[in-house]
Design a protein around this motif. Structure first.
Motif, PDB file in Angstrom:
ATOM      1  N   LEU A 108     -30.289  11.041   6.495  1.00  0.00           N
ATOM      2  CA  LEU A 108     -29.190  11.830   7.010  1.00  0.00           C
ATOM      3  C   LEU A 108     -28.976  11.511   8.478  1.00  0.00           C
ATOM      4  CD1 LEU A 108     -30.143  15.331   5.541  1.00  0.00           C
ATOM      5  CD2 LEU A 108     -28.386  13.777   4.675  1.00  0.00           C
ATOM      6  N   PRO A 109     -27.727  11.574   8.970  1.00  0.00           N
ATOM      7  CA  PRO A 109     -27.482  11.384  10.404  1.00  0.00           C
ATOM      8  C   PRO A 109     -27.850  12.643  11.178  1.00  0.00           C
ATOM      9  CG  PRO A 109     -25.444  11.909   9.305  1.00  0.00           C
ATOM     10  CD  PRO A 109     -26.484  11.792   8.220  1.00  0.00           C
ATOM     11  N   GLN A 110     -27.896  12.524  12.516  1.00  0.00           N
ATOM     12  CA  GLN A 110     -28.073  13.700  13.360  1.00  0.00           C
ATOM     13  C   GLN A 110     -26.706  14.347  13.552  1.00  0.00           C
ATOM     14  OE1 GLN A 110     -30.201  12.009  16.769  1.00  0.00           O
ATOM     15  NE2 GLN A 110     -32.014  13.142  16.157  1.00  0.00           N
ATOM     16  N   ASP A 111     -26.474  15.406  12.797  1.00  0.00           N
ATOM     17  CA  ASP A 111     -25.158  16.035  12.747  1.00  0.00           C
ATOM     18  C   ASP A 111     -25.316  17.399  12.074  1.00  0.00           C
ATOM     19  OD1 ASP A 111     -22.467  16.472  12.960  1.00  0.00           O
ATOM     20  OD2 ASP A 111     -21.850  14.689  11.847  1.00  0.00           O
ATOM     21  N   VAL A 112     -24.230  18.149  11.971  1.00  0.00           N
ATOM     22  CA  VAL A 112     -24.239  19.377  11.187  1.00  0.00           C
ATOM     23  C   VAL A 112     -24.011  18.989   9.727  1.00  0.00           C
ATOM     24  CG1 VAL A 112     -23.167  21.614  10.771  1.00  0.00           C
ATOM     25  CG2 VAL A 112     -23.405  20.764  13.111  1.00  0.00           C
ATOM     26  N   ILE A 113     -25.040  19.128   8.920  1.00  0.00           N
ATOM     27  CA  ILE A 113     -25.013  18.676   7.540  1.00  0.00           C
ATOM     28  C   ILE A 113     -24.793  19.886   6.619  1.00  0.00           C
ATOM     29  CG2 ILE A 113     -26.278  17.493   5.710  1.00  0.00           C
ATOM     30  CD1 ILE A 113     -25.581  15.720   8.097  1.00  0.00           C
ATOM     31  N   SER A 135     -40.016  21.080   7.752  1.00  0.00           N
ATOM     32  CA  SER A 135     -40.242  19.920   8.618  1.00  0.00           C
ATOM     33  C   SER A 135     -41.301  19.011   8.005  1.00  0.00           C
ATOM     34  CB  SER A 135     -40.687  20.385  10.011  1.00  0.00           C
ATOM     35  OG  SER A 135     -42.026  20.853   9.954  1.00  0.00           O
ATOM     36  N   SER A 136     -41.607  17.947   8.698  1.00  0.00           N
ATOM     37  CA  SER A 136     -42.647  17.029   8.218  1.00  0.00           C
ATOM     38  C   SER A 136     -44.046  17.563   8.484  1.00  0.00           C
ATOM     39  CB  SER A 136     -42.487  15.662   8.886  1.00  0.00           C
ATOM     40  OG  SER A 136     -42.570  15.793  10.304  1.00  0.00           O
ATOM     41  N   ASN A 137     -44.145  18.665   9.250  1.00  0.00           N
ATOM     42  CA  ASN A 137     -45.440  19.258   9.571  1.00  0.00           C
ATOM     43  C   ASN A 137     -45.815  20.283   8.496  1.00  0.00           C
ATOM     44  OD1 ASN A 137     -47.719  20.454  10.612  1.00  0.00           O
ATOM     45  ND2 ASN A 137     -46.823  20.952  12.603  1.00  0.00           N
ATOM     46  N   TRP A 138     -46.564  19.850   7.503  1.00  0.00           N
ATOM     47  CA  TRP A 138     -46.929  20.731   6.399  1.00  0.00           C
ATOM     48  C   TRP A 138     -48.191  21.547   6.704  1.00  0.00           C
ATOM     49  CZ3 TRP A 138     -43.766  21.579   2.370  1.00  0.00           C
ATOM     50  CH2 TRP A 138     -42.728  20.654   2.164  1.00  0.00           C
ATOM     51  N   GLU A 139     -48.858  21.247   7.810  1.00  0.00           N
ATOM     52  CA  GLU A 139     -50.088  21.969   8.137  1.00  0.00           C
ATOM     53  C   GLU A 139     -49.810  23.336   8.761  1.00  0.00           C
ATOM     54  OE1 GLU A 139     -52.705  19.624  10.456  1.00  0.00           O
ATOM     55  OE2 GLU A 139     -52.975  18.066   8.927  1.00  0.00           O
ATOM     56  N   THR A 140     -48.826  23.416   9.645  1.00  0.00           N
ATOM     57  CA  THR A 140     -48.603  24.672  10.374  1.00  0.00           C
ATOM     58  C   THR A 140     -47.206  25.258  10.189  1.00  0.00           C
ATOM     59  OG1 THR A 140     -47.972  23.457  12.378  1.00  0.00           O
ATOM     60  CG2 THR A 140     -50.301  24.049  12.124  1.00  0.00           C
ATOM     61  N   ASP A 141     -46.210  24.448   9.865  1.00  0.00           N
ATOM     62  CA  ASP A 141     -44.846  24.958   9.736  1.00  0.00           C
ATOM     63  C   ASP A 141     -44.629  25.589   8.361  1.00  0.00           C
ATOM     64  OD1 ASP A 141     -44.369  24.064  12.241  1.00  0.00           O
ATOM     65  OD2 ASP A 141     -43.036  22.416  11.683  1.00  0.00           O
ATOM     66  N   ASP A 161     -28.191  21.922  11.280  1.00  0.00           N
ATOM     67  CA  ASP A 161     -27.902  21.041  12.409  1.00  0.00           C
ATOM     68  C   ASP A 161     -29.097  20.117  12.602  1.00  0.00           C
ATOM     69  OD1 ASP A 161     -27.153  19.769  14.694  1.00  0.00           O
ATOM     70  OD2 ASP A 161     -26.952  21.583  15.923  1.00  0.00           O
ATOM     71  N   THR A 162     -28.992  18.899  12.115  1.00  0.00           N
ATOM     72  CA  THR A 162     -30.107  17.952  12.191  1.00  0.00           C
ATOM     73  C   THR A 162     -30.204  17.276  13.558  1.00  0.00           C
ATOM     74  OG1 THR A 162     -28.741  16.171  11.279  1.00  0.00           O
ATOM     75  CG2 THR A 162     -30.033  17.477   9.720  1.00  0.00           C
ATOM     76  N   SER A 163     -29.272  17.590  14.484  1.00  0.00           N
ATOM     77  CA  SER A 163     -29.365  16.993  15.821  1.00  0.00           C
ATOM     78  C   SER A 163     -30.583  17.514  16.578  1.00  0.00           C
ATOM     79  CB  SER A 163     -28.098  17.270  16.625  1.00  0.00           C
ATOM     80  OG  SER A 163     -27.958  18.659  16.881  1.00  0.00           O
ATOM     81  N   THR A 164     -31.157  18.626  16.128  1.00  0.00           N
ATOM     82  CA  THR A 164     -32.348  19.175  16.768  1.00  0.00           C
ATOM     83  C   THR A 164     -33.636  18.556  16.218  1.00  0.00           C
ATOM     84  OG1 THR A 164     -32.489  20.974  15.140  1.00  0.00           O
ATOM     85  CG2 THR A 164     -31.164  21.373  17.106  1.00  0.00           C
ATOM     86  N   SER A 196     -30.434   8.305  13.382  1.00  0.00           N
ATOM     87  CA  SER A 196     -29.260   8.330  14.255  1.00  0.00           C
ATOM     88  C   SER A 196     -28.916   6.951  14.812  1.00  0.00           C
ATOM     89  CB  SER A 196     -29.508   9.284  15.429  1.00  0.00           C
ATOM     90  OG  SER A 196     -30.566   8.790  16.249  1.00  0.00           O
ATOM     91  N   GLN A 197     -29.703   5.955  14.463  1.00  0.00           N
ATOM     92  CA  GLN A 197     -29.505   4.625  15.029  1.00  0.00           C
ATOM     93  C   GLN A 197     -28.503   3.826  14.202  1.00  0.00           C
ATOM     94  OE1 GLN A 197     -30.980   3.817  17.947  1.00  0.00           O
ATOM     95  NE2 GLN A 197     -31.813   5.902  17.882  1.00  0.00           N
ATOM     96  N   ALA A 198     -27.507   3.296  14.885  1.00  0.00           N
ATOM     97  CA  ALA A 198     -26.538   2.430  14.203  1.00  0.00           C
ATOM     98  C   ALA A 198     -27.180   1.075  13.913  1.00  0.00           C
ATOM     99  CB  ALA A 198     -25.299   2.235  15.069  1.00  0.00           C
ATOM    100  N   PRO A 199     -26.798   0.424  12.836  1.00  0.00           N
ATOM    101  CA  PRO A 199     -27.347  -0.900  12.551  1.00  0.00           C
ATOM    102  C   PRO A 199     -26.859  -1.915  13.585  1.00  0.00           C
ATOM    103  CG  PRO A 199     -25.567  -0.390  11.025  1.00  0.00           C
ATOM    104  CD  PRO A 199     -25.844   0.859  11.804  1.00  0.00           C
ATOM    105  N   THR A 200     -27.614  -2.962  13.785  1.00  0.00           N
ATOM    106  CA  THR A 200     -27.220  -4.033  14.705  1.00  0.00           C
ATOM    107  C   THR A 200     -26.829  -5.272  13.908  1.00  0.00           C
ATOM    108  OG1 THR A 200     -29.516  -4.793  14.889  1.00  0.00           O
ATOM    109  CG2 THR A 200     -28.750  -3.167  16.494  1.00  0.00           C
TER     110      THR A 200
END
Length: 207
Positions: A108-113, A135-141, A161-164, A196-200
């Motif tokens: 997903l992009p960094q945007d409001v999804i 989140s990817s933190n399965w230990e504490t989140d 909002d994935t921009s965060t 969020s990175q565009a391809p080169t």
């Protein structure tokens, strides 16, 4: 104030709703499910959605065969009066749900999804769909609730909002659908990457 008695069976899921406002009454009701003794409270409800949908609904799995009692009263008893309708819902089939915006190992992009789900139920119908993410933190989140959608008029959806979320991180998305009898089903998308990175691209001259 009113009482209604009914018989039930072990393991049955039942939905019980009282509808004063849906029939034009000003009565603000409160609903109780009582055990066979007529006094032990098993469940209670005031508003389907607090302060928004003020008709009460109970969803409960019966613990045994036998008689049960419904008690209904006005929220401002003994002042409140008015007409009401009673609906008893029994449904043993689970709903079906499919996340339609994203899938496992997607990006997903960094945007409001806007996450969406395709949901159906051939029995009592869909009461609401709840969307969560982790989140990817399965230990504490913990799982975070994005939305509880109880309005099917515009589909079932929630926004994030994935921009965060840091670029390159991953999240998991979970959607759970409930019918009016309390049966539920879920679908999930695990390890969804944030990119969020565009391809080169570069053009190399032909030899």
């Amino acid at each position: 104030l009113g009482f209604i008695s009914c018989n039930g069976h072990l393991g049955s899921r039942v939905g019980i709703s009282i509808g004063p406002r849906c029939i034009g009454s000003d009565l603000d009701g409160y609903l109780f499910l009582l055990d066979s003794d007529g006094s032990s409270e098993l469940a209670e409800n005031d508003d389907e959605v607090l302060y928004e949908k003020q008709d009460p609904i109970l969803v409960y799995m019966l613990p045994r065969d036998g008689q049960y009692h419904l008690k209904f009263k006005a929220w401002d008893h003994p002042m409140g009066t008015g007409e009401f309708s009673l609906n008893l819902i029994t449904d043993h089939q689970r709903p079906s749900i499919t996340l339609t915006h994203t899938s496992e190992d997607a990006y997903l992009p960094q945007d409001v999804i806007t996450f969406t789900a395709q949901v159906s139920d051939e029995g009592s119908g869909i009461q609401y769909v709840q969307f969560l993410y982790h989140s990817s933190n399965w230990e504490t989140d913990d799982w975070i609730v994005l939305a509880t959608d109880n309005d099917e008029s515009n589909g079932w959806s929630a926004q994030l909002d994935t921009s965060t979320i840091p670029d390159g991180d991953t999240i998991s998305v979970y959607a759970r659908a409930y019918d009016w009898a309390g049966n539920w089903a879920y679908d999930a998308a695990w390890n969804v990457g944030i990119d969020s990175q565009a391809p080169t691209a570069a053009i190399e001259p032909l030899d």
